[in-house]
Design an enzyme around this catalytic site. Structure first.
Site, PDB file in Angstrom:
ATOM      1  N   ASP A 327       0.822  -1.213   0.000  1.00 26.36           N
ATOM      2  CA  ASP A 327       0.000   0.000   0.000  1.00 26.36           C
ATOM      3  C   ASP A 327       0.857   1.265   0.000  1.00 26.36           C
ATOM      4  OD1 ASP A 327      -1.861  -1.744   2.506  1.00 26.36           O
ATOM      5  OD2 ASP A 327      -2.224  -1.709   0.349  1.00 26.36           O
ATOM      6  N   SER A 352       2.403   6.850   0.322  1.00 25.64           N
ATOM      7  CA  SER A 352       1.616   6.023   1.227  1.00 25.64           C
ATOM      8  C   SER A 352       0.177   6.111   0.754  1.00 25.64           C
ATOM      9  CB  SER A 352       1.745   6.553   2.665  1.00 25.64           C
ATOM     10  OG  SER A 352       0.862   5.863   3.503  1.00 25.64           O
ATOM     11  N   ARG A 353      -0.318   5.000   0.241  1.00 24.10           N
ATOM     12  CA  ARG A 353      -1.626   5.045  -0.419  1.00 24.10           C
ATOM     13  C   ARG A 353      -2.798   5.138   0.555  1.00 24.10           C
ATOM     14  NH1 ARG A 353       0.798   3.176  -5.364  1.00 24.10           N
ATOM     15  NH2 ARG A 353       2.126   1.446  -4.767  1.00 24.10           N
ATOM     16  N   VAL A 354      -2.620   4.630   1.761  1.00 24.27           N
ATOM     17  CA  VAL A 354      -3.749   4.673   2.709  1.00 24.27           C
ATOM     18  C   VAL A 354      -3.404   5.443   3.983  1.00 24.27           C
ATOM     19  CG1 VAL A 354      -4.774   2.530   1.890  1.00 24.27           C
ATOM     20  CG2 VAL A 354      -3.155   2.454   3.749  1.00 24.27           C
TER      21      VAL A 354
END
Lengths: 490, 167
Positions: A327, A352-354
Site C-alpha cells: 500500500d 503512502s496510499r492509505v
C-alpha cells in the site's frame, strides 16, 4: 505430545519410500493419499512439506536434511505444517521452526499450533485502515504516514539506513504495547545480534520477537522464515493485540525461493525466478491488515517488508512486484544518503496510499505545506545551480528547505513523538528561526530534544496536539515562543 | 517382455523373497556376461562354475525346450527382460516375529495372487518385538496386525481408565 513416525504410521495407515534425494528435495513413492502442503515425517524423525504430486512420486521439501538416505520409510501426518506460538516467544530469538537460538533454553509456557500458510482474512472481517501508526521518524510521520494494518514497502540500496529506520519504528511501537516481530531473512548472524542488542538497549525487547534465518542456514529454513513470522503475528493478533511485522528482506527471500524452485525443476521465468514468485509474496502480505475479531475488537498486523535495490534502480522484477503488492513504499535514496540526509528518505518518490486517511486535518494540512515548501526548495536549488544572483524569494525558499531538512534529520537514537514533531514544525512555520541559518537551527533542535527528554515542553505538547489546523498550530506556537526561548537559552 | 511373460512366470515361481530375487538377478547378470564369451559352446556349458548348479540346470531346461533364444542379441534381450520382469514385480514388505519357511511363503504367495490377481515378492524382515502377527506394507498402504500393538492399545486403554478413576 509430539507424535513420532510410528504414531503417524499407525494413524494414517500409509507408508512411502524415498526414491531420490536432490539437496533438500526428496522424491517419495507410495503414500497414495498424500496431498500438497501436507507434512510428512521420515523414519528418522525428519519432516518435510509436500510441494507437488507427480504420477508416481511426491515432491517433498525437507525441513531436516540430516541422515536422509534413499529407501528411508516415510509416513503421512495428515496435517499441514504448524509452528508453536505462545506468550513465551516475547523477548526471544528463534529460528524458522520456532526453536530458541538465543541460548536461553527452550520456549516456555503454553503454546498454540499455528499453521504457517492459512488463507488471508476474508473481506467481511476486514476494516478500513484508520488509526495512524507512529514510527517516531518525523519525515515519515508527516509526509509518508502509515496506518495500523497497512503494508508499506521499505526500499533502497544497501547501507542507506533502512534497518535503522525499522528499528526506530519498532522501538516506538513496542513502547506503546504493539507486539513487534522482526524477521531476518538470509542476513548475517552479527546483524541479527545487533538488532537484538538495540532492542534490549531500548528496554522494549519484552514486546518483541526476532525470527532469524541467517545466510548459513539451509534454503528451506530461509524460505520458511517469513511464514513463521506471520504465523506468530497472527497468534498475537488473534489474542487481541496489534502487531508490527518486518520482513528484512523479501528480495533475499525471492533469491532463496528461486534456488528451491530451480531444484524442484520449475520452469524459470524472468530473471530465472519461478512464475509464482508474485503469488507467494502477495499471499504472505495479504495476511496483514486491519480486521475485526469475533468480539468486535479491531486488531491489526502492519507489515513493513524490505526490498533491496542496486544504485537506486527500483525497476527490478522483485522490487516492482512488491511495490504493486503493498500500500505504498518508502524510498531510501542513495543520492540523499550521499548528501548526508539521515534518514535518506526521498519524500518525492515515496508514497503512502492509505496513510492519509488515518491523519487528522492538522497533520494533512501540515504535510501539504511542507510538501509545497520542499517542492519550491528543489526548484530553487535547480535555479541556484546556474550560479546567477538569486532574488530574495528564492533565497528564502532555499533557506526554508534547508531548515526543513535539519528538522527531518534524525540520528539513530532519536525517536520523536507526534507532539514534539508538531512543536518543531510549528516553530518553523511560525518563523521562530527567521534570520537564523540552518546550523543554528540544528543547535536549537538538539537542545529541544535534550530538554524534551528531561521533561520540558510537555504542557506545550499537550496543547499542540489539540490544534485542529495549521493556523491554530502557528498561532499557538507564537504565544509560546518566549517560554521556549527561555527554556533553550536561560 | 510380454512375449516371454509365461516363461518368466514359470522360471521365477520359486522366487518369493527379495533376498531370493537379488540372488537370482545376480546369476542372470552373470549369465548375461557369458553370452559373447567362451566360443561356440552352449550358454549352459559356458556358465558352468560361474553360477549355481540349480540355476545352470534351469538354463539347460530352457535350452532343451528352446524357450531361450540361441542368438547372442536375442539371448541378451531375453535375459534383460527377465531382469526387468523381476525388478518390476510387486513388492510386499512383511515384518514377522519369525523367519518364514518356504512352504509358508508359498501359501502366502498363493493367497496374495488370489486376492490381487498378481504375483508378489516379499521383503521379509524379522522383528521379535512384534511378538506375533505381522506388519504389512503394500502399494503405500500400511497395516499393523501385530500382537504387540494390540497389547499396547489394551494397556493404553487400561491406563486411561485408571486415570479417570483416579480423578
Amino acid at each position: 505430545m509430539i507424535k513420532t513416525y510410528q504414531d503417524y504410521l499407525k494413524q494414517t495407515g500409509e507408508v512411502g519410500s524415498i526414491e531420490a534425494i536432490v539437496q533438500s528435495i526428496v522424491y517419495v513413492s507410495g503414500l497414495p493419499g498424500v496431498r500438497p502442503k501436507e507434512t510428512i515425517v521420515a523414519e528418522g524423525g525428519q519432516r518435510g512439506i509436500v510441494q507437488s504430486l507427480e504420477a508416481d512420486l511426491a515432491e517433498v521439501l525437507m525441513l531436516d536434511t540430516a541422515n536422509l538416505t534413499t529407501h528411508l520409510s516415510v509416513a503421512r501426518t495428515g496435517e499441514s505444517f504448524t509452528v508453536a506460538a505462545g506468550e513465551g516467544l516475547l523477548g526471544r530469538v528463534v529460528d524458522a521452526y520456532v526453536r530458541s537460538i538465543d541460548g536461553l533454553g527452550p520456549i516456555s509456557g503454553e503454546k498454540k499450533d499455528q499453521p504457517i500458510d492459512p488463507g488471508a482474512p476474508g473481506i467481511v472481517s476486514r476494516v478500513r485502515v484508520e488509526r495512524p501508526l507512529e514510527t517516531g521518524v518525523s519525515i515519515v510521520d508527516i509526509l509518508i504516514p502509515i496506518g495500523y494494518g497497512q503494508r508499506e514497502l521499505v526500499i533502497g540500496d544497501k547501507k542507506t539506513g533502512k534497518t535503522t529506520f525499522l528499528l526506530q519504528t519498532i522501538a516506538n511501537q513496542a513502547a506503546k504495547g504493539t507486539i513487534c516481530i522482526y524477521v531476518s531473512i538470509g542476513k548475517k548472524q552479527d546483524d541479527v545480534k545487533e538488532v537484538e542488542n538495540y532492542l534490549k538497549s531500548k528496554n522494549i525487547f519484552n514486546n518483541c520477537v526476532i525470527v532469524g534465518a541467517n545466510a548459513a542456514d539451509p534454503a528451506t529454513m530461509i524460505y520458511l522464515a517469513p511464514y513463521t513470522g506471520m504465523a506468530i503475528a497472527e497468534y498475537f493478533r488473534d489474542s487481541g493485540r496489534d502487531c508490527l511485522i518486518i520482513f528484512d528482506d523479501l528480495s533475499n527471500h525471492a533469491k532463496f525461493y528461486r534456488e528451491i524452485s530451480l531444484l524442484l525443476k520449475r520452469s524459470p521465468g524472468r530473471g530465472s525466478y519461478p512464475g509464482d514468485i508474485f503469488h507467494i509474496h502477495a499471499a504472505l502480505l495479504e495476511r496483514a491488515g486491519n480486521i475485526t475479531t469475533a468480539s468486535g475488537k479491531n486488531v491489526s498486523i502492519t507489515a513493513l517488508p524490505v526490498a533491496e535495490t542496486l544504485e537506486g534502480d527500483i525497476t527490478g522484477y522483485i522490487q516492482t512486484n512488491l511495490m504493486a503488492i503493498t500500500d505504498g513504499h518508502i524510498f531510501f535514496d542513495i543520492e540523499e544518503f550521499r548528501k548526508g540526509a539521515r534518514p535518506a528518505i526521498n519524500p518525492a518518490t515515496s508514497v503512502s496510499r492509505v496513510g492519509n486517511q488515518t491523519k487528522a486535518d492538522l497533520d494533512r494540512g501540515l504535510a501539504q505545506l511542507i510538501r509545497e515548501d520542499l517542492s519550491s526548495y528543489q526548484r530553487s536549488l535547480e535555479i541556484a545551480r546556474f550560479g546567477v544572483e538569486l532574488p530574495a524569494k528564492t533565497r528564502a525558499q532555499i533557506d526554508l528547505g534547508e531548515k526543513i531538512g535539519v528538522i527531518f534529520n534524525q540520528d539513530v537514537t532519536s525517536i520523536l513523538p507526534r507532539g514534539l514533531q508538531l512543536v518543531l514544525m510549528g516553530l518553523l512555520l511560525a518563523g521562530y528561526w527567521q534570520g537564523k541559518n540552518a546550523s543554528l537551527v540544528k543547535v536549537d533542535v538538539i537542545k529541544i530534544f535534550q530538554k524534551y527528554d528531561k521533561g520540558e515542553f510537555k504542557d506545550i505538547e499537550k496543547q499542540i496536539v489539540t490544534c485542529r489546523s495549521t493556523e491554530d498550530l502557528i498561532s499557538l506556537v507564537r504565544t509560546k515562543t518566549s517560554k521556549i526561548t527561555e527554556a533553550l537559552y536561560v | 517382455m510380454e512375449k516371454w511373460e509365461e516363461i518368466f512366470d514359470s522360471i521365477t515361481k520359486d522366487v518369493k523373497t527379495t533376498n531370493q530375487r537379488d540372488a537370482f538377478l545376480e546369476q542372470v547378470e552373470e549369465t548375461s556376461r557369458w553370452i559373447y564369451k567362451g566360443g561356440k559352446k552352449t550358454l549352459s556349458e559356458k556358465i558352468k562354475g560361474a553360477v549355481s548348479e540349480e540355476f545352470r540346470k534351469l538354463v539347460v531346461d530352457l535350452e532343451t525346450s528352446s524357450q531361450i533364444p540361441t542368438g547372442g542379441a536375442e539371448a541378451k534381450e531375453f535375459l534383460g527382460d527377465l531382469e526387468e520382469y523381476l525388478n518390476k514385480s510387486t513388492l510386499v514388505k512383511l515384518t514377522l516375529a519369525f523367519f518364514p519357511s518356504q512352504d509358508f511363503l508359498e501359501k502366502l504367495s498363493v493367497w496374495f495372487k488370489k486376492q490381487t490377481g498378481k504375483g508378489a515378492i516379499f521383503d521379509v524382515q524379522v522383528k521379535e518385538e512384534i511378538i506375533a502377527g505381522c506388519l504389512f506394507e503394500y502399494a503405500g498402504e500400511y497395516r499393523d496386525y501385530s500382537l504387540a500393538s494390540k497389547l499396547d492399545d489394551a494397556l493404553e486403554k487400561e491406563l486411561e481408565e485408571a486415570k479417570l478413576v483416579k480423578l
